[in-house]
Design an enzyme around this catalytic site. Structure first.
Site, PDB file in Angstrom:
ATOM      1  N   LYS A   1      64.386 -68.545  -4.824  1.00 41.36           N
ATOM      2  CA  LYS A   1      63.528 -67.767  -4.112  1.00 41.36           C
ATOM      3  C   LYS A   1      64.291 -66.776  -2.929  1.00 41.36           C
ATOM      4  O   LYS A   1      64.417 -65.624  -3.173  1.00 41.36           O
ATOM      5  CB  LYS A   1      62.404 -68.437  -3.628  1.00 41.36           C
ATOM      6  CG  LYS A   1      61.291 -68.914  -4.863  1.00 41.36           C
ATOM      7  CD  LYS A   1      60.685 -70.007  -4.107  1.00 41.36           C
ATOM      8  CE  LYS A   1      59.845 -70.811  -4.959  1.00 41.36           C
ATOM      9  NZ  LYS A   1      58.421 -70.066  -5.357  1.00 41.36           N
TER      10      LYS A   1
ATOM     11  N   ARG B   1      47.331 -73.878 -10.164  1.00 41.37           N
ATOM     12  CA  ARG B   1      47.768 -74.636  -8.947  1.00 41.37           C
ATOM     13  C   ARG B   1      46.394 -75.348  -8.519  1.00 41.37           C
ATOM     14  O   ARG B   1      45.744 -74.749  -7.741  1.00 41.37           O
ATOM     15  CB  ARG B   1      48.284 -73.531  -7.761  1.00 41.37           C
ATOM     16  CG  ARG B   1      49.533 -72.882  -8.201  1.00 41.37           C
ATOM     17  CD  ARG B   1      50.533 -73.508  -7.814  1.00 41.37           C
ATOM     18  NE  ARG B   1      50.915 -74.746  -9.080  1.00 41.37           N
ATOM     19  CZ  ARG B   1      52.384 -75.491  -8.911  1.00 41.37           C
ATOM     20  NH1 ARG B   1      53.240 -74.972  -8.102  1.00 41.37           N
ATOM     21  NH2 ARG B   1      52.522 -76.233  -9.662  1.00 41.37           N
TER      22      ARG B   1
ATOM     23  N   ASP C   1      61.462 -75.926   5.409  1.00 39.26           N
ATOM     24  CA  ASP C   1      61.615 -75.354   4.103  1.00 39.26           C
ATOM     25  C   ASP C   1      61.543 -73.811   4.073  1.00 39.26           C
ATOM     26  O   ASP C   1      60.706 -73.455   4.044  1.00 39.26           O
ATOM     27  CB  ASP C   1      60.648 -75.923   3.094  1.00 39.26           C
ATOM     28  CG  ASP C   1      60.613 -75.581   1.626  1.00 39.26           C
ATOM     29  OD1 ASP C   1      61.509 -74.610   1.509  1.00 39.26           O
ATOM     30  OD2 ASP C   1      60.121 -76.357   0.908  1.00 39.26           O
TER      31      ASP C   1
ATOM     32  N   TYR D   1      87.056 -75.041  -8.577  1.00 35.44           N
ATOM     33  CA  TYR D   1      86.396 -76.321  -8.293  1.00 35.44           C
ATOM     34  C   TYR D   1      86.281 -76.738  -6.632  1.00 35.44           C
ATOM     35  O   TYR D   1      85.312 -76.827  -6.153  1.00 35.44           O
ATOM     36  CB  TYR D   1      87.017 -77.492  -9.087  1.00 35.44           C
ATOM     37  CG  TYR D   1      86.057 -78.768  -8.766  1.00 35.44           C
ATOM     38  CD1 TYR D   1      85.339 -78.995  -9.995  1.00 35.44           C
ATOM     39  CD2 TYR D   1      86.261 -79.775  -7.727  1.00 35.44           C
ATOM     40  CE1 TYR D   1      84.542 -80.332  -9.850  1.00 35.44           C
ATOM     41  CE2 TYR D   1      85.411 -80.869  -7.814  1.00 35.44           C
ATOM     42  CZ  TYR D   1      84.576 -81.154  -8.820  1.00 35.44           C
ATOM     43  OH  TYR D   1      83.741 -82.079  -8.559  1.00 35.44           O
TER      44      TYR D   1
ATOM     45  N   PHE E   1      51.827 -81.454 -14.873  1.00 39.69           N
ATOM     46  CA  PHE E   1      51.577 -79.999 -15.236  1.00 39.69           C
ATOM     47  C   PHE E   1      53.011 -79.294 -15.993  1.00 39.69           C
ATOM     48  O   PHE E   1      52.535 -78.298 -16.716  1.00 39.69           O
ATOM     49  CB  PHE E   1      51.166 -79.219 -14.090  1.00 39.69           C
ATOM     50  CG  PHE E   1      52.071 -79.232 -13.063  1.00 39.69           C
ATOM     51  CD1 PHE E   1      52.212 -80.200 -11.960  1.00 39.69           C
ATOM     52  CD2 PHE E   1      53.102 -78.278 -12.667  1.00 39.69           C
ATOM     53  CE1 PHE E   1      53.548 -80.317 -11.009  1.00 39.69           C
ATOM     54  CE2 PHE E   1      54.322 -78.174 -11.707  1.00 39.69           C
ATOM     55  CZ  PHE E   1      54.287 -79.478 -11.072  1.00 39.69           C
TER      56      PHE E   1
ATOM     57  N   PHE F   1      54.601 -79.440  -0.946  1.00 38.59           N
ATOM     58  CA  PHE F   1      54.876 -78.501  -2.121  1.00 38.59           C
ATOM     59  C   PHE F   1      54.958 -79.705  -3.030  1.00 38.59           C
ATOM     60  O   PHE F   1      55.239 -80.856  -2.727  1.00 38.59           O
ATOM     61  CB  PHE F   1      56.042 -77.770  -2.175  1.00 38.59           C
ATOM     62  CG  PHE F   1      56.301 -76.974  -3.498  1.00 38.59           C
ATOM     63  CD1 PHE F   1      55.309 -76.074  -3.795  1.00 38.59           C
ATOM     64  CD2 PHE F   1      57.521 -77.499  -4.268  1.00 38.59           C
ATOM     65  CE1 PHE F   1      55.666 -75.568  -5.123  1.00 38.59           C
ATOM     66  CE2 PHE F   1      57.648 -76.550  -5.538  1.00 38.59           C
ATOM     67  CZ  PHE F   1      56.724 -75.623  -5.787  1.00 38.59           C
ATOM     68  N   THR F   2      54.799 -79.448  -4.513  1.00 34.32           N
ATOM     69  CA  THR F   2      54.893 -80.503  -5.441  1.00 34.32           C
ATOM     70  C   THR F   2      55.886 -81.628  -5.476  1.00 34.32           C
ATOM     71  O   THR F   2      56.289 -82.653  -5.502  1.00 34.32           O
ATOM     72  CB  THR F   2      54.572 -79.949  -6.891  1.00 34.32           C
ATOM     73  OG1 THR F   2      55.562 -78.809  -7.106  1.00 34.32           O
ATOM     74  CG2 THR F   2      53.157 -79.471  -7.116  1.00 34.32           C
TER      75      THR F   2
HETATM   76  N1  F0G Z   1      59.929 -75.697  -1.781  1.00 38.40           N
HETATM   77  C1  F0G Z   1      59.108 -74.497  -2.028  1.00 38.40           C
HETATM   78  C2  F0G Z   1      58.161 -74.034  -0.929  1.00 38.40           C
HETATM   79  C3  F0G Z   1      58.985 -74.352  -3.283  1.00 38.40           C
HETATM   80  O1  F0G Z   1      58.191 -73.250  -3.519  1.00 38.40           O
HETATM   81  C4  F0G Z   1      59.876 -74.748  -4.244  1.00 38.40           C
HETATM   82  C5  F0G Z   1      59.742 -73.979  -5.700  1.00 38.40           C
HETATM   83  C6  F0G Z   1      60.750 -75.698  -3.870  1.00 38.40           C
HETATM   84  C7  F0G Z   1      60.771 -76.029  -2.619  1.00 38.40           C
HETATM   85  C8  F0G Z   1      61.589 -76.414  -4.881  1.00 38.40           C
HETATM   86  O2  F0G Z   1      62.779 -75.509  -5.181  1.00 38.40           O
HETATM   87  O3  F0G Z   1      62.467 -75.059  -7.629  1.00 38.40           O
HETATM   88  O4  F0G Z   1      64.380 -74.249  -6.694  1.00 38.40           O
HETATM   89  O5  F0G Z   1      63.838 -76.794  -6.889  1.00 38.40           O
HETATM   90  N2  F0G Z   1      58.919 -73.459  -6.193  1.00 38.40           N
HETATM   91  C9  F0G Z   1      58.885 -72.900  -7.499  1.00 38.40           C
HETATM   92  C10 F0G Z   1      57.501 -72.080  -7.704  1.00 38.40           C
HETATM   93  C11 F0G Z   1      58.987 -73.842  -8.563  1.00 38.40           C
HETATM   94  O6  F0G Z   1      57.284 -71.691  -8.820  1.00 38.40           O
HETATM   95  O7  F0G Z   1      56.907 -71.928  -6.687  1.00 38.40           O
HETATM   96  P1  F0G Z   1      63.340 -75.444  -6.845  1.00 38.40           P
END
Ligand code: F0G
Length: 481
Positions: free
Chosen positions: A265, A388, A222, A79, A454, A131-132
């Site tokens: 990623k 998208r 980011d 831990y 979505f 980003f979303t």
């Molecule tokens: N920032 C970027 C540029 C991303 O592409 C993503 C995730 C995140 C933040 C959030 O990261 O998923 O680890 O919480 N992109 C995924 C995609 C979901 O399918 O493009 P996460």
């Protein structure tokens, strides 16, 4: 140095071999239609057993290396004070030349921590593009996202090498308009996801830094898609051609105050974290790690993933380990272009992006052309892409649709996962669909959640177009799958 084929053909060559495989299943077209209906015309809701090639995302589904797998066996399960964490921390300190690393379970967890720490009601966060999940966290904390992209960013067809750049004039104008004290940070997104995986240049980042210095504003990167951005900087930016990926990473990192990433990623595993040299910022964010994520030596990640990220980040510094994604995407984009299919250019990272507005000019935006095209691609091929566009946007406070700047279907190319013949299959089926595009019509929501609709919302076709598409498939392909 790259390998040239004697025939002169431009074909990407994998510099790795496949040692573990997963059997795939391709359903007949009638069953694909049934699965799409059950999923409410939302590719997120398809079962993976019904998917042939999963191009939904690159998130958490990149292929791992033998060295990553081996490291996972050695993980130190504790831990507090896990040796696995210390290994990852040390790797990060070497790669980014910064002192502090706060772990988090994925990218949006980092966004939660950053936004909770720095964003206040009435503040503005300028960025190259949202980003979303970033948008959701900043607005949840009362901030406003302001995109200061260049005029090139939204041009779907361009030969601009760096469509992810920030427009410096727009940035300065915004700061002067709202006041530097109302800007908690400027956010630069590597490999700008929602405009087609487009990179920023090192030169642009340097200019953004200058502005941030002048006005005393933090610069946050980011870095979730940094690996693709690094590759493009090396390929496309003159001053970087003789630099190693590691040297470019150092330069980028030196320009930023805070770096966060999704290790689903960057690092080819699953997890995330925040990196900084500022003790003050680290302390401010640290309390939210223990509150939301877990103790400071795991932050919600499994120790096995922590080991895999450490090796994955190290391997990211090797150009031959990160070039497969961009090279396959370039191949796919160019081949689709040859068949007249409207795709985003120049080819970016993350995936090949189809311009649904041009593919389906007869489907208005409020009928979700990109959502309809993603559904049609699945029916035609068993390939799962991601909408998208407007379907991924939120309605405004009066319930009015927020029409997206672009209607794209993203066919993600998870790194090192697919073979070239699989990519050729996708090109074939998408080209067939393009010739039959008149059959495809729109969608409507029948179950529409308020937040990030979505992901789990359900839709229905506005006519019997999916059935007619299946009929045409049978007529053209006979008894083929
Ligand atoms: N920032 C970027 C540029 C991303 O592409 C993503 C995730 C995140 C933040 C959030 O990261 O998923 O680890 O919480 N992109 C995924 C995609 C979901 O399918 O493009 P996460």
């Amino acid at each position: 140095m790259t390998v040239k084929f004697y025939s002169g053909e431009k074909i990407p060559l994998e510099m790795h071999k496949v040692r573990i495989i997963q059997k795939l299943n391709l359903l007949p077209v009638e069953e694909r239609l049934k699965a799409m209906k059950e999923a409410g015309f939302n590719t997120f809701l398809l079962q993976n057993k019904d998917v042939f090639l999963d191009m939904l995302t690159d998130s958490g589904v990149n292929a791992m290396s033998d060295r990553q797998q081996a490291a996972m066996l050695e993980a130190d399960d504790s831990y507090a004070g896990s040796a696995s964490f210390t290994r990852l921390e040390k790797t990060i300190q070497e790669i980014f030349r910064k002192k502090y690393f706060l772990p988090a379970h994925q990218g949006r967890a980092c966004e939660n921590i950053l936004s909770t720490t720095f964003v206040r009601p009435g503040t503005y966060v300028p960025m190259n593009y949202h980003f979303t999940t970033t948008h959701a966290h900043i607005t949840k904390n009362g901030g406003k996202v302001v995109e200061v992209f260049t005029d090139e960013a939204l041009k779907l067809n361009s030969d601009h090498p760096f469509k992810g750049n920030i427009d410096i004039k727009k940035l300065i104008n915004l700061i002067q308009e709202v006041g530097a004290e109302n800007i908690p940070f400027v956010r630069m997104e590597a490999g700008t996801n929602l405009i087609g995986g487009q990179p920023f240049s090192l030169e642009n980042l340097r200019e953004v830094r200058k502005v941030c210095d002048e006005y005393g504003i933090k610069l946050v990167l980011d870095a979730s898609l940094l690996q693709d951005n690094l590759y493009f900087i090396k390929q496309r930016e003159d001053e970087c051609q003789n630099m190693t990926i590691r040297e470019i990473t150092w330069q980028i990192s030196d320009l930023c105050d805070i770096i966060y990433f999704s290790a689903r990623k960057l690092g080819f595993a699953r997890g995330g974290g925040i990196i900084t040299d500022s003790e003050e910022d680290m302390r401010a964010m640290r309390e939210y790690v223990t509150l939301y994520e877990g103790f400071l030596t795991y932050g919600g990640m499994s120790v096995r993933e922590i080991e895999a990220i450490a090796i994955g980040l190290e391997e990211t510094m090797d150009e031959e380990m990160i070039n497969q994604g961009p090279l396959f995407i370039e191949y796919m984009t160019n081949e689709l272009l040859k068949k007249g299919v409207p795709v985003v250019t120049p080819p970016g990272g993350l995936g090949c992006h189809i311009n649904a507005m041009e593919f389906l000019p007869h489907v208005p935006q409020h009928e979700y052309p990109a959502g309809a095209l993603a559904a049609a691609i699945y029916i035609a091929s068993g390939v799962r892409g991601m909408e998208r566009g407007t379907m991924s946007e939120a309605r405004d406070e009066n319930g009015v649709e927020n029409l997206a700047n672009m209607e794209l279907v993203r066919l993600a190319v998870p790194r090192r996962v697919f073979t070239l013949s699989q990519i050729q299959y996708v090109i074939d089926r998408v080209s067939w669909l393009y010739e039959n595009r008149h059959i495809i019509e729109g969608l409507k929501y029948v179950d529409e959640p308020k937040v990030l609709r979505f992901f789990v919302g359900k839709l229905d076709a506005l006519s019997d177009w999916p059935e007619r598409l299946v009929e045409k498939f049978r007529a053209d392909f006979g008894d083929s799958l």
